[in-house]
Motif scaffolding. Sequence first.
Motif: not given
Length: 371
Positions: A123-135
């Motif tokens: 999740e932390e990586d996805l939020r940092w990248m501003n991705r729309a999906h969750t882990a």
Amino acid sequence: MAGIYLHIPFCRQACHYCNFHFSTSLARKNDFISALLKEIPLRRDYLAGESVETVYLGGGTPSLLAAEEIESILDALRSQFPLSDGAEITLEANPDDITTMRLGAWRQAGVNRLSIGVQSFFEEDLRWMNRAHTAPQALDCIRQAREAGFDNLSIDLIYGGPTLPDARWQENVERAIGLGIPHLSCYALTVEPKTALDTLIRRHAMADVSPEDQARQFLLLMDWMAGAGYDHYEISNFALPGHRSRHNSAYWQGKKYLGLGPSAHSYDGVSREWNIANNARYIAEPGLIGEKEVLTAEQRLNEYIMIALRTVEGIDLRVMAERFGVQRAEELRRRAEKYVQGGAIRVEAGRLRLTREGKLLADGIASDLFV
């Protein structure tokens, strides 16, 4: 044999690192579909009747389109181009767009390969990248795709970011291997000019990437993938036997391809051209060419050096001699000698191939070998 690429220029939100052509507004999506369906017959002669072996819907986020829109696009291609039996038809999809109903509709439309933009299972990586999906969605979409009958799967993973220590990177890779994903595309996080990531780093609102971390994580990746039986067939791509991307492999083999949609590139073996990278202008005039370049012999040679060096097959000196002359092939072999002596290139059966360490320097080596 040839390929067709379709650029779908819409995304739900902008990832911080992305510099592709896209819009986060779907207001003109219907107009775009109409324009694309008009462009397809306009470009029917570009491939000169060659059999189309691969179709790739990329972007942007093609999975944002309604299933019936994807079906109408593929039907239009079939009506204008000789798609071969067993053609590889790939759809790029984001985990948050994948549902059981959509998966079934995509298969019904003829899609037989998915390339899923997972990027990370954390999740932390996805939020940092501003991705729309969750882990959780990153994991669940793979299960759903498998249950829907998609065995030919690829996922993207990104490494080298400040939120990804080596241990977490290893967990990402091992999770993909454990899930039996047959194809992985793994990219070092690149800070492209004028992206949100570039702005945030320059404002010191985000930590910058570390080239040393990226190099180390790439070396680790190669070791892990080799140990799991994956073929490292191109710098960023790994596949289990029989699961290479046929579409991308055609690019690296210098085959013809037609690009449809705004910003899409085309190549007919002699020249390269690309559509205008502007949605409004594309909608007003489908297939509007932004620029065209007739390649010189030296440009074709340099492209062969750049592309071939990135692949596991490497630069075939016999092919070089046939296409560009014996003198050019001998000259390249002489110029590559310093890299052979330095351990970055090895010579095997008349081919120049990058070593494990040489792959860290692929772009620089290719540039130095250019005519």
